[in-house]
Write a protein that holds these residues in place. Sequence first.
Motif, PDB file in Angstrom:
ATOM      1  N   LYS A  57       0.817  -1.209   0.000  1.00 23.02           N
ATOM      2  CA  LYS A  57       0.000   0.000   0.000  1.00 23.02           C
ATOM      3  C   LYS A  57       0.851   1.259   0.000  1.00 23.02           C
ATOM      4  CE  LYS A  57      -3.444  -2.519   2.695  1.00 23.02           C
ATOM      5  NZ  LYS A  57      -4.260  -2.549   3.937  1.00 23.02           N
ATOM      6  N   ASN A  58       0.302   2.285  -0.597  1.00 27.48           N
ATOM      7  CA  ASN A  58       0.955   3.580  -0.652  1.00 27.48           C
ATOM      8  C   ASN A  58      -0.106   4.647  -0.410  1.00 27.48           C
ATOM      9  OD1 ASN A  58       2.930   5.566  -1.156  1.00 27.48           O
ATOM     10  ND2 ASN A  58       2.309   5.701  -3.297  1.00 27.48           N
ATOM     11  N   TYR A  59       0.211   5.600   0.481  1.00 25.19           N
ATOM     12  CA  TYR A  59      -0.744   6.657   0.818  1.00 25.19           C
ATOM     13  C   TYR A  59      -0.135   8.034   0.641  1.00 25.19           C
ATOM     14  CZ  TYR A  59      -3.459   3.038   3.274  1.00 25.19           C
ATOM     15  OH  TYR A  59      -4.199   1.931   3.597  1.00 25.19           O
ATOM     16  N   ALA A  60      -0.962   8.981   0.274  1.00 28.14           N
ATOM     17  CA  ALA A  60      -0.547  10.376   0.325  1.00 28.14           C
ATOM     18  C   ALA A  60      -0.363  10.768   1.792  1.00 28.14           C
ATOM     19  CB  ALA A  60      -1.597  11.265  -0.322  1.00 28.14           C
ATOM     20  N   ASP A  61       0.594  11.631   2.057  1.00 28.58           N
ATOM     21  CA  ASP A  61       0.854  12.039   3.440  1.00 28.58           C
ATOM     22  C   ASP A  61      -0.391  12.649   4.084  1.00 28.58           C
ATOM     23  OD1 ASP A  61       4.301  13.141   2.887  1.00 28.58           O
ATOM     24  OD2 ASP A  61       3.456  11.165   3.315  1.00 28.58           O
ATOM     25  N   SER A  62      -1.177  13.327   3.294  1.00 30.93           N
ATOM     26  CA  SER A  62      -2.338  14.048   3.828  1.00 30.93           C
ATOM     27  C   SER A  62      -3.446  13.125   4.338  1.00 30.93           C
ATOM     28  CB  SER A  62      -2.909  14.985   2.769  1.00 30.93           C
ATOM     29  OG  SER A  62      -3.312  14.258   1.625  1.00 30.93           O
ATOM     30  N   VAL A  63      -3.392  11.843   3.971  1.00 34.68           N
ATOM     31  CA  VAL A  63      -4.465  10.931   4.386  1.00 34.68           C
ATOM     32  C   VAL A  63      -3.962   9.800   5.283  1.00 34.68           C
ATOM     33  CG1 VAL A  63      -5.709  11.451   2.260  1.00 34.68           C
ATOM     34  CG2 VAL A  63      -4.339   9.348   2.412  1.00 34.68           C
ATOM     35  N   LYS A  64      -2.673   9.730   5.500  1.00 33.68           N
ATOM     36  CA  LYS A  64      -2.122   8.660   6.337  1.00 33.68           C
ATOM     37  C   LYS A  64      -2.740   8.706   7.728  1.00 33.68           C
ATOM     38  CE  LYS A  64       2.374   8.041   4.096  1.00 33.68           C
ATOM     39  NZ  LYS A  64       3.836   8.250   4.199  1.00 33.68           N
ATOM     40  N   GLY A  65      -3.133   7.534   8.207  1.00 32.46           N
ATOM     41  CA  GLY A  65      -3.751   7.447   9.522  1.00 32.46           C
ATOM     42  C   GLY A  65      -5.240   7.678   9.524  1.00 32.46           C
ATOM     43  N   ARG A  66      -5.779   8.162   8.416  1.00 33.93           N
ATOM     44  CA  ARG A  66      -7.226   8.422   8.331  1.00 33.93           C
ATOM     45  C   ARG A  66      -7.907   7.537   7.287  1.00 33.93           C
ATOM     46  NH1 ARG A  66      -9.009  13.189   6.574  1.00 33.93           N
ATOM     47  NH2 ARG A  66      -7.200  13.630   5.262  1.00 33.93           N
ATOM     48  N   PHE A  67      -7.209   7.279   6.186  1.00 28.59           N
ATOM     49  CA  PHE A  67      -7.778   6.496   5.098  1.00 28.59           C
ATOM     50  C   PHE A  67      -7.115   5.122   5.058  1.00 28.59           C
ATOM     51  CE2 PHE A  67      -9.043  10.194   2.033  1.00 28.59           C
ATOM     52  CZ  PHE A  67      -9.719  10.811   3.069  1.00 28.59           C
ATOM     53  N   THR A  68      -7.889   4.130   4.659  1.00 27.64           N
ATOM     54  CA  THR A  68      -7.353   2.778   4.503  1.00 27.64           C
ATOM     55  C   THR A  68      -7.810   2.209   3.165  1.00 27.64           C
ATOM     56  OG1 THR A  68      -7.432   2.399   6.892  1.00 27.64           O
ATOM     57  CG2 THR A  68      -7.243   0.467   5.472  1.00 27.64           C
ATOM     58  N   ILE A  69      -6.860   1.759   2.389  1.00 26.13           N
ATOM     59  CA  ILE A  69      -7.182   1.129   1.116  1.00 26.13           C
ATOM     60  C   ILE A  69      -7.103  -0.384   1.290  1.00 26.13           C
ATOM     61  CG2 ILE A  69      -4.805   1.166   0.211  1.00 26.13           C
ATOM     62  CD1 ILE A  69      -6.057   1.815  -2.553  1.00 26.13           C
ATOM     63  N   SER A  70      -8.030  -1.077   0.637  1.00 19.63           N
ATOM     64  CA  SER A  70      -8.020  -2.538   0.663  1.00 19.63           C
ATOM     65  C   SER A  70      -8.511  -3.047  -0.683  1.00 19.63           C
ATOM     66  CB  SER A  70      -8.890  -3.071   1.811  1.00 19.63           C
ATOM     67  OG  SER A  70     -10.237  -2.645   1.666  1.00 19.63           O
ATOM     68  N   ARG A  71      -8.372  -4.347  -0.835  1.00 24.19           N
ATOM     69  CA  ARG A  71      -8.649  -4.890  -2.165  1.00 24.19           C
ATOM     70  C   ARG A  71      -9.119  -6.331  -2.060  1.00 24.19           C
ATOM     71  NH1 ARG A  71      -4.096  -4.493  -6.965  1.00 24.19           N
ATOM     72  NH2 ARG A  71      -4.981  -6.065  -8.353  1.00 24.19           N
ATOM     73  N   ASP A  72     -10.047  -6.685  -2.931  1.00 24.52           N
ATOM     74  CA  ASP A  72     -10.496  -8.066  -3.082  1.00 24.52           C
ATOM     75  C   ASP A  72     -10.069  -8.505  -4.477  1.00 24.52           C
ATOM     76  OD1 ASP A  72     -11.859 -10.446  -3.553  1.00 24.52           O
ATOM     77  OD2 ASP A  72     -13.629  -9.808  -2.448  1.00 24.52           O
ATOM     78  N   ASN A  73      -8.970  -9.230  -4.554  1.00 28.38           N
ATOM     79  CA  ASN A  73      -8.427  -9.611  -5.865  1.00 28.38           C
ATOM     80  C   ASN A  73      -9.374 -10.526  -6.633  1.00 28.38           C
ATOM     81  OD1 ASN A  73      -6.047  -8.146  -5.660  1.00 28.38           O
ATOM     82  ND2 ASN A  73      -4.973  -9.794  -4.611  1.00 28.38           N
ATOM     83  N   ALA A  74     -10.077 -11.385  -5.921  1.00 24.67           N
ATOM     84  CA  ALA A  74     -10.979 -12.320  -6.580  1.00 24.67           C
ATOM     85  C   ALA A  74     -12.117 -11.597  -7.294  1.00 24.67           C
ATOM     86  CB  ALA A  74     -11.544 -13.305  -5.565  1.00 24.67           C
ATOM     87  N   LYS A  75     -12.489 -10.438  -6.767  1.00 20.97           N
ATOM     88  CA  LYS A  75     -13.588  -9.671  -7.352  1.00 20.97           C
ATOM     89  C   LYS A  75     -13.101  -8.425  -8.084  1.00 20.97           C
ATOM     90  CE  LYS A  75     -16.953 -11.179  -3.895  1.00 20.97           C
ATOM     91  NZ  LYS A  75     -17.936 -10.755  -2.858  1.00 20.97           N
ATOM     92  N   ASN A  76     -11.784  -8.262  -8.180  1.00 24.11           N
ATOM     93  CA  ASN A  76     -11.212  -7.073  -8.844  1.00 24.11           C
ATOM     94  C   ASN A  76     -11.850  -5.791  -8.313  1.00 24.11           C
ATOM     95  OD1 ASN A  76      -9.394  -8.457 -10.468  1.00 24.11           O
ATOM     96  ND2 ASN A  76     -10.881  -8.713 -12.111  1.00 24.11           N
ATOM     97  N   THR A  77     -11.933  -5.713  -7.020  1.00 31.38           N
ATOM     98  CA  THR A  77     -12.570  -4.577  -6.365  1.00 31.38           C
ATOM     99  C   THR A  77     -11.608  -3.944  -5.370  1.00 31.38           C
ATOM    100  OG1 THR A  77     -14.742  -5.603  -6.602  1.00 31.38           O
ATOM    101  CG2 THR A  77     -14.545  -3.831  -4.995  1.00 31.38           C
TER     102      THR A  77
END
Length: 121
Positions: A57-77
């Motif tokens: 994962k890679n985050y912009a400094d402005s959102v670190k600690g507030r935003f979380t990215i995740s992914r479901d590879n099986a559903k390409n989501t």
Amino acid sequence: QVQLVESGGGLVQAGGSLRLSCAASGSMFSINTMGWYRQASGKQRELVAAITSDGIKNYADSVKGRFTISRDNAKNTVFLQMNSLKTEDTAVYYCNCDGYYYRESERRYYWGQGTQVTVSS
């Protein structure tokens, strides 16, 4: 052709939360990185967060600690959980992915149409 369909934007008060989703569809296409960008009025589009197929994962400094990215590879989501939202997070959020078609060596990039996130004070 790969299509990216975003959902989950809307209006929220400062301090609130929203969850964005983006589903990719397309045959014979192997997705590498999926991510979210945003573009506020009068500003350039900027990376918010990205995640590789291996989960890096890679985050912009402005959102670190507030935003979380995740992914479901099986559903390409890909998902973006946005907490502790600030008025400066107001923007159109775009989903992005890159990858390769079967038996092709050219990396291709695709964008969603964008979803509006508005954070009121």
